[in-house]
Scaffold this motif. Structure first.
Motif, short mmCIF file in Angstrom:
data_model
loop_
_atom_site.label_atom_id
_atom_site.label_comp_id
_atom_site.label_asym_id
_atom_site.label_seq_id
_atom_site.Cartn_x
_atom_site.Cartn_y
_atom_site.Cartn_z
N SER A 113 0.81 -1.22 0.00
CA SER A 113 0.00 0.00 0.00
C SER A 113 0.85 1.27 0.00
O SER A 113 0.31 2.37 -0.13
CB SER A 113 -0.92 0.01 1.22
OG SER A 113 -0.16 -0.01 2.42
N LYS A 114 2.17 1.13 0.17
CA LYS A 114 3.11 2.25 0.15
C LYS A 114 2.75 3.31 1.19
O LYS A 114 2.72 4.51 0.92
CB LYS A 114 3.17 2.88 -1.23
CG LYS A 114 3.67 1.93 -2.31
CD LYS A 114 3.77 2.62 -3.66
CE LYS A 114 4.24 1.66 -4.74
NZ LYS A 114 4.35 2.32 -6.06
N ARG A 115 2.49 2.83 2.40
CA ARG A 115 2.19 3.76 3.49
C ARG A 115 2.67 3.14 4.79
O ARG A 115 2.92 1.93 4.88
CB ARG A 115 0.69 4.04 3.56
CG ARG A 115 -0.15 2.82 3.89
CD ARG A 115 -1.62 3.15 3.95
NE ARG A 115 -2.41 1.99 4.31
CZ ARG A 115 -2.65 1.59 5.55
NH1 ARG A 115 -2.13 2.27 6.57
NH2 ARG A 115 -3.39 0.52 5.80
N ALA A 116 2.78 4.00 5.82
CA ALA A 116 3.22 3.55 7.14
C ALA A 116 2.04 2.96 7.88
O ALA A 116 1.02 3.64 8.10
CB ALA A 116 3.82 4.71 7.92
N GLU A 117 2.15 1.72 8.27
CA GLU A 117 1.07 1.07 9.01
C GLU A 117 1.06 1.53 10.46
O GLU A 117 -0.01 1.70 11.06
CB GLU A 117 1.24 -0.45 8.93
CG GLU A 117 0.09 -1.22 9.54
CD GLU A 117 0.15 -2.69 9.22
OE1 GLU A 117 0.15 -3.50 10.17
OE2 GLU A 117 0.22 -3.04 8.02
N LEU A 118 2.21 1.72 11.07
CA LEU A 118 2.28 2.28 12.42
C LEU A 118 3.65 2.93 12.60
O LEU A 118 4.60 2.64 11.88
CB LEU A 118 2.03 1.21 13.50
CG LEU A 118 2.97 0.00 13.59
CD1 LEU A 118 4.17 0.29 14.49
CD2 LEU A 118 2.20 -1.21 14.14
N ARG A 119 3.70 3.82 13.59
CA ARG A 119 4.94 4.52 13.91
C ARG A 119 5.18 4.47 15.41
O ARG A 119 4.23 4.50 16.20
CB ARG A 119 4.88 5.99 13.45
CG ARG A 119 4.73 6.15 11.94
CD ARG A 119 4.65 7.62 11.56
NE ARG A 119 4.52 7.81 10.12
CZ ARG A 119 3.37 7.87 9.47
NH1 ARG A 119 2.22 7.73 10.16
NH2 ARG A 119 3.34 8.05 8.16
N VAL A 120 6.45 4.38 15.78
CA VAL A 120 6.86 4.31 17.18
C VAL A 120 7.86 5.43 17.43
O VAL A 120 8.77 5.66 16.63
CB VAL A 120 7.49 2.93 17.49
CG1 VAL A 120 8.20 2.96 18.84
CG2 VAL A 120 6.43 1.85 17.48
N TYR A 121 7.70 6.13 18.55
CA TYR A 121 8.60 7.23 18.90
C TYR A 121 9.17 6.98 20.29
O TYR A 121 8.45 6.57 21.21
CB TYR A 121 7.86 8.57 18.87
CG TYR A 121 7.30 8.93 17.52
CD1 TYR A 121 8.11 9.53 16.55
CD2 TYR A 121 5.96 8.66 17.21
CE1 TYR A 121 7.60 9.84 15.30
CE2 TYR A 121 5.44 8.97 15.96
CZ TYR A 121 6.27 9.57 15.02
OH TYR A 121 5.76 9.88 13.78
N TYR A 122 10.46 7.29 20.42
CA TYR A 122 11.13 7.16 21.73
C TYR A 122 12.10 8.32 21.88
O TYR A 122 12.65 8.83 20.90
CB TYR A 122 11.86 5.82 21.83
CG TYR A 122 12.25 5.46 23.24
CD1 TYR A 122 11.30 5.13 24.19
CD2 TYR A 122 13.59 5.43 23.63
CE1 TYR A 122 11.66 4.80 25.49
CE2 TYR A 122 13.96 5.10 24.92
CZ TYR A 122 12.98 4.79 25.85
OH TYR A 122 13.33 4.46 27.14
N ASP A 123 12.32 8.71 23.15
CA ASP A 123 13.12 9.91 23.41
C ASP A 123 14.60 9.72 23.12
O ASP A 123 15.30 10.68 22.81
CB ASP A 123 12.95 10.35 24.87
CG ASP A 123 11.52 10.76 25.17
OD1 ASP A 123 10.81 11.12 24.21
OD2 ASP A 123 11.11 10.69 26.34
N GLU A 124 15.09 8.51 23.24
CA GLU A 124 16.53 8.26 23.08
C GLU A 124 16.83 7.70 21.69
O GLU A 124 15.98 7.05 21.06
CB GLU A 124 17.02 7.27 24.14
CG GLU A 124 16.85 7.77 25.57
CD GLU A 124 17.75 8.96 25.86
OE1 GLU A 124 18.79 9.10 25.17
OE2 GLU A 124 17.42 9.74 26.77
N ALA A 125 18.03 7.99 21.24
CA ALA A 125 18.45 7.53 19.92
C ALA A 125 18.52 6.01 19.87
O ALA A 125 18.82 5.34 20.87
CB ALA A 125 19.83 8.11 19.57
N ILE A 126 18.23 5.48 18.70
CA ILE A 126 18.23 4.03 18.48
C ILE A 126 19.56 3.61 17.85
O ILE A 126 20.06 4.25 16.93
CB ILE A 126 17.05 3.61 17.57
CG1 ILE A 126 15.72 3.85 18.28
CG2 ILE A 126 17.17 2.15 17.15
CD1 ILE A 126 14.53 3.55 17.41
#
Length: 1209
Positions: free
Chosen positions: A239-252
């Motif tokens: 579908s060429k889209r983001a199904e979900l997104r995750v955000y965190y304060d510290e660098a990965i």
């Protein structure tokens, strides 16, 4: 086969001086042409020397590289083929399999390898380099080659991911975009995941580079993208889209999936691990700081060091493994780099000796959606590779079968022996295996891929490496492998260094006082000799028996300050010495330190290191028989040893330095000769040589006085006897004889006094000084007399010193850095390397300034000591840095019984030969042109009581290729210096042939080696040329610009050996072996291992009906349909450039001409022709089928309308 008749050549030339004819080298510094020197006796040269070697016998080719990859950066593992790949900062890739399978390949660009990715069980490897280029390597051949390359022009590559059994490679970039590359064609797809579409539109900041890419184990159509700032996007490819997104304060820093595809774990820069569930992406399912201190509820955990990588692996019958690197608490700054293994509630921290570069968990299955079942962890350190066994609770490591510990201590010297006695390897291994470390895992080494056979090369080879910590390692190098046999620690001979022990040991050597500088080994007699940076020589004998004994030591005082010699009245000296005084009064060499008083000044003679005085237990193997040490003189350290040689047949060891020469009888434990280089000339009584004075009117630094050039008359020269305190050599006495003058002086060990020219700090690992003469007002030239401060040389004094006889050529300035010390490694890696990289030119200029004449080469041989001798006798060839060759005659007792009691006479013969540049090597050939080997004593166990009977006699092998009577006629002596090679006929001392090897450069290493039942001279030049010359004619056979001298490490470790082989230390951790034999180059493919072996890919586990129904997407994902050109279109040409590799069809067609290229193109043409013929056959078969069908339908149509009338149609 070409014949060289020296008589005909000599007859065809006009008479001229022996040194008049020489050829000039080419301007490039390569091999020059040679010329024959007339003036010899034609009757001596009646035989025709047949030379079987031609240029067709030689070709340069790299064979194999051993050791740990230098500066590693990347690691990859193929779980099906079970092979391991390591990338380095220099663009190299090492691929390892079972022992014997070790392949080295190099990117031409030299760019650092960022990441490696195997095409699992496909025999291919993808490498991403720092120049933003992807390379596809073909591993289905013994020498891998690049099939395709893809150069990114506008974006920088940061991460790559290749799903199992997929031909589409995901490439993340620094801009945050994700591109897709077709592995088969290496063409970029038009499908691109742009960073601004992956993140939410409301986000105002750039997410940073892509740090992770992986497809979901549940659904191949979902891609997990991790960005550096803490954003994780679950992208739906269809579908060429983001199904979900995750955000965190510290660098990965890294991400890893649970095999069920419902959870994934992230490692962060604050030392935390977060576990995320796809059903609730708003916040982490679990957050832990494994090494953080526990805090009260409601407070954030303490931050720790970043966790650089985490792997989350599941097991069927136990808790999952969570393995990560880093994450330690900041308050533990002294903690070493560590790998943490969390298994259930147990946390195990494995501390490493070096920083961790990368690690991988080795699992049973290649499928990401199956239970992983990890069994080992491969940890790549900066200077080591270890594998940890996860199947045992104490996590032991596997025993590494590869020679990864060559650099355990920095390598300071090397020696290479091909075709050595076959029993040596087994003997050394049987001794060394008893001292192997214990505690390894009992399982086999997991990296067991590839195939390897012994090949056609069957002769045994041994490599010896000397190290900075005083250790010496013997390696089995047979059949292109390397395995450690035996380790010897020379430091066990000496007392441990103690701070403030009153001997100024800290001032003598600050780092690596036991560093090995030179090694000499006689494989037949098993005599081993080593010299160290602290001016010592140790002689080892091999024994199978363990003993406990005291270590015998000798101390030699080698100096050039004549005013320090105690001179008795001339009238008290008899004209000839008392030979009986040269015998030791006692076999015990212990006692107090000898001190010498001169003009009211007490000067101590102390060695740089202290030999153990108590009885020492010596295990089976090499056991120290004698330690010889040069001592300090007048508060100044001894010069480092520059040459070393030993003869088991004669029982004599000789070594020299910038000051002079020492000859020691290691059977009787006495010093036979100890004198400065200038005294070797004077003692001949044939010529007298003018001392070389320092520059006049030279101003010294503050605190130093002016030099004095006043000579000391020859009658004032004194040398100490091998068995007495001080000795006087009278002018009437025969040269080389000494008289005991001070029997009352106590001697701890044999201490000899000779002039020392120079006063400077010992040049050890941290001190590579060029200013050898600016010290304490003493003259530093080894060719000049000692001087008193503030005095000048008068003209009357000058006239007292005779010059060389008429017709003798003037001495050249030194052209070598041989009398300079090899600076050994110190504290840090860079400092150690930089200390070796002193330019040769600076060394030459400093030597010119000092005019020191060092002893640079020594060689024992049965030869003619004097001109026109009729028989051969034991001789010692001495070569100096000024290109002079001196022959010293050795007068040995006639019987074995007398050898242990009667003294050995050492007589300088008065024979002098000269060359350009410092002398590097000697060798001798008999009158038939066969190479003569130095005599040796057959080995016997010195501690075997059964053999220590009085009836036992020493068994000597003289190595005559013909009978002694025939050999005694004459022989050829080959001498090679930094600039030229000469062949002399002895005893006439006629120069038969001279070859000016180079004029613009200098030879670093030269060796006379045996090859194809003949002999040749192999040279390695500082300009990178490897040159081979036939013997005795010195005809150039090979001249290849192989390797420029970019590091003194190469010059220090380069060595040739028999059978056309050589090696050098290509990096601080790796040994590169090469061959200059055409036969070996042709057979190299048979000697190398196969990286790829046909193995069936394991079948995927049956997921079952319920898992298939509820466990995830049941439909297959067609990447070809989604990423192909028909759907996604073409990518922009300016984005990336496709480059055909040399291993591809295009690369082969565009390769340079040559026989192999023509054969390859012919083979490809045949393959293409066969393919076209196959297509034509298929088309013909199709046409025949169509014709038959047409005939059948026509026949049916005819039958249908056969009986019908025209009006029935």
């Amino acid at each position: 086969m070409k014949k060289f008749n020296f008589r005909k050549v000599l007859d065809g030339l006009t008479a001229s001086s022996p040194g008049s004819g020489s050829s000039s080298a080419s301007n490039s510094g390569g091999a020059g042409s040679g010329s024959v020197h007339p003036g010899g006796t034609a009757g001596v040269l009646r035989e025709e020397i047949q030379e079987s070697l031609t240029s067709e016998y030689f070709q340069i080719c790299k064979t194999v590289r051993h050791g740990f990859p230098y500066q590693p950066t990347a690691l990859a593992f193929d779980p099906v083929q079970k092979i391991l790949a390591i990338g380095t900062r220099t663009g190299a890739i090492r691929i390892l399999g079972r022992p014997g399978v070790d392949c080295y390949c190099q990117h031409e660009s030299g760019a650092a390898v960022l990441q490696l990715q195997f095409l699992i069980n496909e025999g291919a490897l993808v490498s991403a380099s720092s120049d933003d280029t992807l390379h596809l390597w073909n591993l289905r051949q013994k020498r891998p080659a690049i099939l395709h390359s893809l150069k990114f022009n506008r974006e920088r590559i940061t991460y790559c991911h290749l799903p199992f059994q997929s031909k589409w490679l995901y490439v993340g970039t620094e801009r945050g975009n994700t591109h897709i590359v077709n592995i088969e064609s290496f063409i970029l797809s038009g499908y691109v995941i742009m960073w601004n579409k992956a993140i939410e539109l409301s986000t105002k900041t750039h997410p940073g580079p892509v740090v992770h890419l992986s497809d979901s184990p549940r659904d191949e159509g979902k891609l997990l993208i991790g960005y550096e700032n803490g954003t994780v996007v679950f992208w739906d490819l269809k579908s060429k889209r983001a199904e979900l997104r995750v955000y965190y304060d510290e660098a990965i820093h890294s991400i890893d999936w649970h095999h069920e595809g419902k959870q994934f774990m992230c490692s962060h820069s604050d030392g935390s691990l977060t576990l995320w569930n796809l059903k609730s992406p708003s916040r982490p399912f679990q957050t832990t700081v494994p090494h953080g201190k526990s805090q009260r509820e409601g407070r954030k955990s303490e931050s720790c060091k970043p966790i650089l990588k985490v792997e989350y692996k599941t097991c069927r019958n136990s808790e999952p493994f969570i393995i990560f690197s880093g994450g330690l608490s900041y308050d533990k700054a002294c903690r070493r780099p560590s790998l943490t293994i969390m298994h259930g509630k147990a946390i195990t921290v494995l501390e490493m000796d070096h920083p961790i570069v990368e690690f991988l968990t080795l699992c049973e299955t290649p499928y990401p959606n199956e239970c992983q079942e990890p069994y080992a962890v491969a940890v790549l350190l900066e200077k080591d590779l270890i594998l940890v066994d996860l199947t045992q609770t104490n996590f032991p490591i596997f025993e590494n079968p590869y020679p990864m510990d060559i650099h355990e201590s920095p390598v300071t010297c090397t020696a290479y022996f091909a075709d050595c006695p076959p029993d040596l390897i087994l003997v050394l291994y049987s001794i060394g295996v008893k001292h192997k470390k214990q505690g390894y895992s009992n399982k086999e080494w997991p990296v067991s891929g590839g195939a390897w056979n012994l090949g056609a090369q069957t002769y045994p080879e041994i490599i010896i490496t000397g190290h900075a910590d005083g250790s010496i390692k013997f390696w089995d190098a047979s059949a292109m492998t390397l395995q450690m046999l035996y380790k010897l620690k020379t430091s066990k001979v000496f007392e441990k260094q103690k701070v403030g022990d009153g001997k100024q040991t800290c001032e003598i050597v600050e780092e690596d006082p036991f560093a090995v500088q030179m090694i000499y080994w006689c494989p037949e007699s098993r005599i081993f000799c080593v010299s160290g940076v602290s001016a010592y020589v140790i002689i080892y004998k091999f024994s199978r028996q363990e003993i406990t004994t005291e270590i015998v030591s000798l101390e030699v005082r080698l100096q050039c300050d004549v005013e320090d010699i105690i001179t008795p009245e001339p009238e008290t000296s008899p004209p000839f010495p008392d030979l009986s005084s040269q015998l030791p009064s006692s076999r015990s060499l212990s006692g107090s330190t000898n001190t010498v008083s001169s003009e009211g000044v007490t000067k101590d003679s102390i060695p740089c290191l202290s030999v153990k005085t108590r009885p020492v237990r010596m295990p089976p193997g090499y056991q120290a028989d004698l330690v010889i040490q040069l001592v300090w003189v007048d508060g100044e350290p001894p010069q480092q040893i520059t040459s070393l040689s030993i003869s088991s047949a004669y029982g004599i060891v000789a070594f020299g330095n910038c000051t002079g020469l020492v000859v020691v009888d290691f059977i009787q434990k006495t010093v036979l000769l100890s004198m400065g280089t200038i005294d070797l000339y004077r003692s001949s009584d044939l010529y007298q040589r003018q001392p070389r004075s320092p520059r006049k009117n030279k101003q010294f630094i503050a605190g130093l006085t002016e030099l004095n050039d006043s000579p000391v008359p020859l009658e004032l020269e004194r040398c100490k006897s091998p068995t007495s305190g001080l000795a006087t050599r009278t002018p009437e006495a025969a040269p080389g004889f000494y008289r005991n003058e001070m029997p009352a002086v106590r001697q701890r060990n044999q201490v000899h006094h000779l002039p020392v020219k120079g006063s400077r700090k010992l040049s050890l690992p941290t001190d590579l000084k060029a200013d050898l003469d600016h010290v304490n007002g003493h003259c530093t030239s080894p060719t000049s007399q000692s001087c008193s401060s503030g005095k000048r040389l008068s003209s009357a004094d000058v006239s007292k010193v005779n010059r060389w006889g008429p017709g003798r050529p003037p001495f050249r300035k030194a052209q070598s850095a041989a009398c300079m010390e090899i600076s050994l490694p110190v504290t840090t890696e860079e400092a150690r390397e930089n200390s070796y990289n002193r330019s040769r030119s600076s060394s030459i200029s400093s030597i010119d300034k000092d005019s020191k004449e060092a002893v640079t080469a020594l060689y024992f041989m049965e030869s003619f000591a004097r001109k026109n001798d009729s028989t051969v006798s034991p001789c010692l060839f001495v070569g100096t840095s000024l290109g002079m060759v001196l022959l010293i005659s050795l007068n040995l007792p006639s019987s074995d019984e007398q050898r242990f009691t009667e003294p050995v006479m050492v007589l300088p013969s008065g024979t002098f030969l000269s060359l350009k540049g410092a002398v590097l090597t000697f060798s001798c050939m008999d009158r038939t042109g066969s190479l003569m080997q130095p005599p040796y004593e057959v080995w016997r166990d010195p501690n075997n009581t059964d053999e220590n009977e009085k009836t036992w006699k020493r068994k000597l092998v003289m190595n005559y290729s013909t009978s002694p009577q025939e050999t005694g006629d004459h022989q050829y002596t080959i001498i090679c210096s930094e600039k030229q090679a000469k062949v002399f006929s002895l005893p006439s001392q006629t120069c038969l042939y001279v070859h000016n090897i180079t004029e613009t450069s200098f030879i670093l290493q030269a060796e006379v080696v045996g090859m194809c039942n003949s002999a040749c001279l192999a040279c390695f030049c500082a300009n990178g040329h490897i040159m081979i010359m036939s013997l005795p004619s010195l005809r150039p056979m090979l001249d290849v610009n192989y390797l420029p001298l970019t590091d003194m490490r190469i010059a220090r470790t380069f060595c040739f050996t028999n059978e056309g082989q050589a090696l050098y230390l290509v990096s601080p951790t790796e040994i590169q072996r090469l061959t200059y034999s055409q036969e070996m180059c042709d057979n190299i493919q048979d000697m190398l291992g196969d990286l790829f072996t046909p193995i069936e890919t394991p079948e995927a586990q049956n997921r079952g009906f319920l898992k298939g129904l509820f466990g995830g997407s049941g439909q297959t994902f067609d990447r070809e349909e989604l990423f192909g050109e028909a759907t996604a279109g073409k990518a922009s040409r300016s984005l990336a450039q496709h480059i055909p590799g040399p291993g591809s069809i295009e690369g082969v067609k565009g390769a340079a001409g040559g026989v192999m290229g023509e054969l390859t193109r012919a083979r490809i043409a045949l393959d293409e022709r066969g393919q076209r013929l196959g297509e034509l056959e298929e088309k013909t078969a199709g046409m025949m089928t169509s014709a038959e069908a047409f005939s059948k339908h026509a026949h049916e149509l005819m039958l249908k309308y056969k009986d019908k009338k025209w009006y029935q149609f």
